[in-house]
Scaffold this active site. Structure first.
Site, PDB file in Angstrom:
ATOM      1  N   LYS A   1      -4.590  22.197  -6.916  1.00  0.00           N
ATOM      2  CA  LYS A   1      -4.058  23.328  -7.772  1.00  0.00           C
ATOM      3  C   LYS A   1      -3.416  22.915  -8.913  1.00  0.00           C
ATOM      4  O   LYS A   1      -2.406  22.205  -8.614  1.00  0.00           O
ATOM      5  CB  LYS A   1      -3.457  24.137  -6.614  1.00  0.00           C
ATOM      6  CG  LYS A   1      -4.179  24.756  -5.602  1.00  0.00           C
ATOM      7  CD  LYS A   1      -3.411  25.693  -4.800  1.00  0.00           C
ATOM      8  CE  LYS A   1      -4.106  26.484  -3.662  1.00  0.00           C
ATOM      9  NZ  LYS A   1      -3.358  27.372  -2.803  1.00  0.00           N
TER      10      LYS A   1
ATOM     11  N   ASP B   1      -2.620  12.139  -2.598  1.00  0.00           N
ATOM     12  CA  ASP B   1      -2.823  13.485  -2.399  1.00  0.00           C
ATOM     13  C   ASP B   1      -3.257  14.344  -3.827  1.00  0.00           C
ATOM     14  O   ASP B   1      -2.530  13.965  -4.898  1.00  0.00           O
ATOM     15  CB  ASP B   1      -1.663  14.403  -2.078  1.00  0.00           C
ATOM     16  CG  ASP B   1      -1.607  15.674  -1.458  1.00  0.00           C
ATOM     17  OD1 ASP B   1      -2.407  16.423  -2.284  1.00  0.00           O
ATOM     18  OD2 ASP B   1      -0.976  16.355  -0.551  1.00  0.00           O
TER      19      ASP B   1
ATOM     20  N   GLU C   1       0.932  -1.141  -0.006  1.00  0.00           N
ATOM     21  CA  GLU C   1       0.095   0.015   0.023  1.00  0.00           C
ATOM     22  C   GLU C   1       0.614   1.159  -0.019  1.00  0.00           C
ATOM     23  O   GLU C   1       1.692   1.476   0.689  1.00  0.00           O
ATOM     24  CB  GLU C   1      -0.933   0.123   1.041  1.00  0.00           C
ATOM     25  CG  GLU C   1      -1.975   1.291   1.108  1.00  0.00           C
ATOM     26  CD  GLU C   1      -2.711   1.432   2.386  1.00  0.00           C
ATOM     27  OE1 GLU C   1      -3.705   2.253   2.252  1.00  0.00           O
ATOM     28  OE2 GLU C   1      -2.584   0.906   3.604  1.00  0.00           O
TER      29      GLU C   1
ATOM     30  N   ASN D   1      10.115   7.385  -0.408  1.00  0.00           N
ATOM     31  CA  ASN D   1       9.256   8.043  -1.604  1.00  0.00           C
ATOM     32  C   ASN D   1       8.808   6.464  -2.174  1.00  0.00           C
ATOM     33  O   ASN D   1       9.675   5.600  -2.576  1.00  0.00           O
ATOM     34  CB  ASN D   1      10.393   8.729  -2.171  1.00  0.00           C
ATOM     35  CG  ASN D   1       9.570   9.148  -3.598  1.00  0.00           C
ATOM     36  OD1 ASN D   1       8.424   9.354  -3.634  1.00  0.00           O
ATOM     37  ND2 ASN D   1      10.616   9.241  -4.642  1.00  0.00           N
TER      38      ASN D   1
ATOM     39  N   GLU E   1       5.118   4.896   3.554  1.00  0.00           N
ATOM     40  CA  GLU E   1       4.718   6.035   3.961  1.00  0.00           C
ATOM     41  C   GLU E   1       5.819   6.920   4.282  1.00  0.00           C
ATOM     42  O   GLU E   1       6.965   6.337   4.826  1.00  0.00           O
ATOM     43  CB  GLU E   1       3.821   5.897   5.396  1.00  0.00           C
ATOM     44  CG  GLU E   1       3.016   7.133   5.721  1.00  0.00           C
ATOM     45  CD  GLU E   1       2.292   8.120   4.789  1.00  0.00           C
ATOM     46  OE1 GLU E   1       3.017   8.888   4.670  1.00  0.00           O
ATOM     47  OE2 GLU E   1       1.139   7.415   4.518  1.00  0.00           O
TER      48      GLU E   1
END
Length: 249
Positions: free
Chosen positions: A153, A149, A74, A126, A99
């Site tokens: 924007k 995430d 995951e 990463n 993570e």
């Protein structure tokens, strides 16, 4: 010394899909890291950055878990609710949580320890580097990426994990027939994910119609409930890794 002009590009020369904030861990999380990391956290060799993986530092999953079993990874496991639940209900498989936020990994270890989970390991790194450098080729049965995430924007869209450079990295780690599972509550990111995967030569859809059915192996987390409460539709996608022998050079 700066890299020579003809050196291979390094990950930190490219945008990453996270901003690593140095949030303070609670006393309980600090104790968890001290007491449990030797059991759960896979120690890795670093390259250019604190969350990098040094090329050539591959591990053997069978050694890390003490057995050979189907492996699920995951990416962006957060507080670990989904993967701890999955590991506790699927003892026949092994799980790796990737993570970059140490507090989330500490919480994951606390919950795993309380649940008596033994088939879970954690990597603080990463994600693309984990798939490319830490895990052997064709060693992973499933990759899960739930609610990454969205970088909503426009100027930050380049940081999104699911972009054209990602499918070959995932394909490297997945075994033939392995599954890449995606979920997001941001419509434009879901559309981008689908477009990227449609163009990915190493994958075929594992669903019919516009979107996949909700993956029943994913528990409903507070994060998903929050998206639903804000009126955002949850969209799932699933793709199979094409057989390597079917590709021509």
């Amino acid at each position: 010394m700066p890299d020579a002009p003809d050196s291979p590009p390094r990950y930190r020369d490219k945008p990453v899909s996270f901003v690593r904030r140095s949030g303070r861990m609670s006393d309980g999380q600090e104790r968890a890291w001290t007491d449990l990391s030797s059991t759960y956290v896979i120690a890795v060799e670093r390259d250019a950055a604190a969350t990098s993986i040094r090329p050539g530092s591959q591990i053997d999953p069978a050694t890390a878990f003490g057995r050979t079993a189907p492996l699920v990874v995951e990416i962006g496991s957060g507080q670990g609710h989904a993967i701890v639940h999955a590991a506790s209900t699927r003892p026949e498989a092994d799980f790796i949580a990737v993570e970059v936020f140490r507090a989330g990994l500490a919480r994951t270890m606390l919950d795993a320890d309380r649940a008596g989970v033994k088939n879970l390991r954690l990597v603080e790194a990463n994600a693309p580097e984990v798939l490319q450098h830490l895990l052997p080729e064709a060693s992973v049965d499933e990759i899960w990426i739930f609610f990454p995430d969205p970088w909503h924007k426009a100027k930050h869209n380049k940081r999104r994990l699911i972009a054209p450079a990602f499918p070959p990295i995932a394909a490297h780690a997945l075994r033939d027939g392995g599954t890449l599972r995606l979920a997001t509550d941001w419509e434009d990111y879901a559309l981008q994910m689908r477009d990227v995967m449609t163009d990915a030569a190493d994958f075929t859809p594992a669903f019919e119609g516009e979107w996949a059915e909700r993956f029943d192996g994913r528990i409903m987390t507070a994060f998903e409930r929050k998206g639903i409460a804000k009126g955002r539709e949850i969209r799932d996608l699933a793709y199979r890794r094409a057989p390597r022998t079917a590709r021509t050079a």
